[in-house]
Design a protein around this motif. Structure first.
Motif, short mmCIF file in Angstrom:
data_model
loop_
_atom_site.label_atom_id
_atom_site.label_comp_id
_atom_site.label_asym_id
_atom_site.label_seq_id
_atom_site.Cartn_x
_atom_site.Cartn_y
_atom_site.Cartn_z
N VAL A 113 44.32 176.14 53.50
CA VAL A 113 43.08 176.08 53.31
C VAL A 113 42.71 174.66 52.93
O VAL A 113 41.59 173.94 53.40
N VAL A 114 43.39 173.91 52.24
CA VAL A 114 43.13 172.54 51.77
C VAL A 114 43.26 171.87 53.16
O VAL A 114 42.42 170.86 53.24
N MET A 115 44.36 172.01 53.97
CA MET A 115 44.39 171.17 55.33
C MET A 115 43.31 171.29 56.06
O MET A 115 42.54 170.38 56.56
N SER A 116 42.70 172.74 56.16
CA SER A 116 41.32 172.83 57.10
C SER A 116 40.22 172.21 56.50
O SER A 116 39.35 171.69 57.07
N LEU A 117 39.88 172.31 54.86
CA LEU A 117 38.74 171.37 54.54
C LEU A 117 38.99 170.12 54.71
O LEU A 117 38.14 169.66 54.98
N ASP A 118 39.91 169.56 54.23
CA ASP A 118 40.37 168.05 54.52
C ASP A 118 39.94 167.73 55.81
O ASP A 118 39.32 166.90 56.22
N SER A 119 40.58 168.41 56.81
CA SER A 119 40.22 168.19 58.43
C SER A 119 38.59 168.21 58.94
O SER A 119 38.28 167.07 59.45
N THR A 120 38.26 169.16 58.23
CA THR A 120 36.70 169.16 58.52
C THR A 120 35.83 168.15 57.80
O THR A 120 35.07 167.41 58.49
N VAL A 121 36.23 167.73 56.72
CA VAL A 121 35.52 166.65 56.05
C VAL A 121 35.91 165.20 56.95
O VAL A 121 34.94 164.61 57.37
N PHE A 122 36.96 164.94 57.38
CA PHE A 122 37.42 164.07 57.98
C PHE A 122 36.59 164.04 59.49
O PHE A 122 35.96 162.94 59.87
N LEU A 123 36.60 165.03 60.17
CA LEU A 123 36.13 165.09 61.60
C LEU A 123 34.52 164.72 61.25
O LEU A 123 33.86 164.05 62.15
N PHE A 124 33.77 165.48 60.32
CA PHE A 124 32.35 165.03 60.04
C PHE A 124 32.10 163.72 59.62
O PHE A 124 31.42 163.22 60.39
N LEU A 125 32.96 163.07 59.02
CA LEU A 125 32.71 161.74 58.60
C LEU A 125 33.08 160.80 59.83
O LEU A 125 32.32 159.85 60.43
N LEU A 126 34.27 161.10 60.76
CA LEU A 126 34.32 160.50 61.81
C LEU A 126 32.99 160.64 63.00
O LEU A 126 32.55 159.70 63.71
N VAL A 127 32.70 161.80 63.13
CA VAL A 127 31.41 162.12 64.03
C VAL A 127 30.31 161.27 63.58
O VAL A 127 29.37 160.58 64.44
N SER A 128 29.99 161.48 62.10
CA SER A 128 28.90 160.64 61.51
C SER A 128 29.06 159.02 61.85
O SER A 128 27.97 158.48 62.13
N LEU A 129 30.13 158.63 61.61
CA LEU A 129 30.18 157.19 62.10
C LEU A 129 29.91 156.85 63.26
O LEU A 129 29.30 155.84 63.75
N ILE A 130 30.71 157.46 64.48
CA ILE A 130 30.37 157.39 65.97
C ILE A 130 28.86 157.58 66.34
O ILE A 130 28.10 156.73 66.76
N TYR A 131 28.08 158.62 65.80
CA TYR A 131 26.72 158.81 65.98
C TYR A 131 26.07 157.81 65.24
O TYR A 131 24.92 157.22 65.83
N GLY A 132 26.03 157.57 64.18
CA GLY A 132 25.42 156.76 63.55
C GLY A 132 25.40 155.04 63.84
O GLY A 132 24.40 154.53 64.12
#
Length: 215
Positions: free
Chosen positions: A172-191
Motif C-alpha cells: 500500500v505504501v509503495m502504491s501511494l508513494d508511486s502515485t504521488v511521484f507520478l502526479f508530481l512528474l506529470v504536473s512538472l511536465i504539464y506546467g
C-alpha cells in the motif's frame, strides 16, 4: 374622375434608346441613369491597418518571455521537494532513471540544505505571490506550485504514522508513494511545457486554491 382618364396609357419606359428613364403620362420628366453603376469600396487606412496588426500580435503574444521562464521553473520546486516518493518506481523502472538522471545535481543541491524547501516557500509566497510587481500569470503559477508542495504534507504524515516493513502494508505504501511521484512528474511536465508556450496550466485540486490566493 372620367373614364378616359382611367383608360389613359401607362407611363412608357424609353431607356435602351436614350440611356435615360422617361416617364410619359400626365407629367413627364427625365432622370439620368448610369447603366454601369460603380460603387466605391471602403478602404482601410494604412495607419488603422498597422494598428490592428499590432493589436493582433499583442493579443497572440500577451505573456512575456521572462514571465514564461520564471513560471515554468517554479514547478521544479514541488517536484524536488517530493522526489523521494519515487524511490520505489525509479529503482524498478530504468526509463524513470534516465528521465530523472539529468536532474540529480539540482536535486542533490536542493536536498543538501535541511530548510531549503521552507525558505523557498517563504520566498516565493511573500516575494512573488504577494508582490504587485509581478504579473498575475507569474503569481498564479507560483502559487499553484506552492499549493502542490503543501499537499505533500498529507502523504508524508500518512507514511510517518503508518510505516510497515513488509506484507500488504508495504504494498500500500509503495502504491501511494508511486502515485504521488507520478502526479508530481506529470504536473512538472504539464506546467513547465504550458508555461513555455504562454498557456495557463490548471492542475486538478490545485488551480482553484491558487485562484483564491491570487488577487
Amino acid at each position: 374622375m372620367t373614364i378616359s382618364h382611367l383608360l389613359s396609357p401607362l407611363p412608357s419606359l424609353n431607356f435602351f434608346q436614350t440611356g435615360t428613364l422617361t416617364l410619359t403620362g400626365r407629367s413627364s420628366s427625365s432622370l439620368p441613369i448610369n447603366p454601369n453603376p460603380q460603387f466605391s469600396k471602403p478602404r482601410l487606412s494604412r495607419e488603422r491597418a498597422a494598428t490592428l496588426v499590432l493589436q493582433s500580435k499583442k493579443n497572440d503574444d500577451s505573456v512575456e518571455a521572462s514571465d514564461r521562464i520564471f513560471s515554468a521553473f517554479c514547478y521544479f520546486y514541488p517536484f524536488f521537494d517530493g522526489v523521494q516518493y519515487g524511490k520505489f518506481i525509479i529503482t524498478q523502472y530504468e526509463p524513470f532513471q534516465i528521465l530523472i538522471q539529468p536532474l540529480f545535481p539540482a536535486i542533490k543541491a536542493f536536498k543538501s540544505f535541511p530548510f531549503s524547501g521552507f525558505l523557498i516557500f517563504l520566498t516565493l509566497y511573500f516575494v512573488v505571490v504577494r508582490s504587485p510587481n509581478f504579473s498575475r500569470y507569474v503569481r498564479f503559477n507560483t502559487m499553484q506550485a506552492i499549493v502542490l508542495d503543501v499537499l505533500l504534507i498529507f502523504p508524508d504524515l500518512l507514511e510517518r504514522s503508518f510505516n510497515p516493513s513488509a506484507g500488504f502494508g508495504l504494498d500500500v505504501v509503495m502504491s501511494l508513494d508511486s502515485t504521488v511521484f507520478l502526479f508530481l512528474l506529470v504536473s512538472l511536465i504539464y506546467g513547465f511545457s504550458a508555461c513555455l508556450f504562454g498557456l495557463v496550466p490548471r492542475l486538478p485540486l490545485v488551480a482553484d486554491a491558487a485562484d483564491r490566493q491570487v488577487l
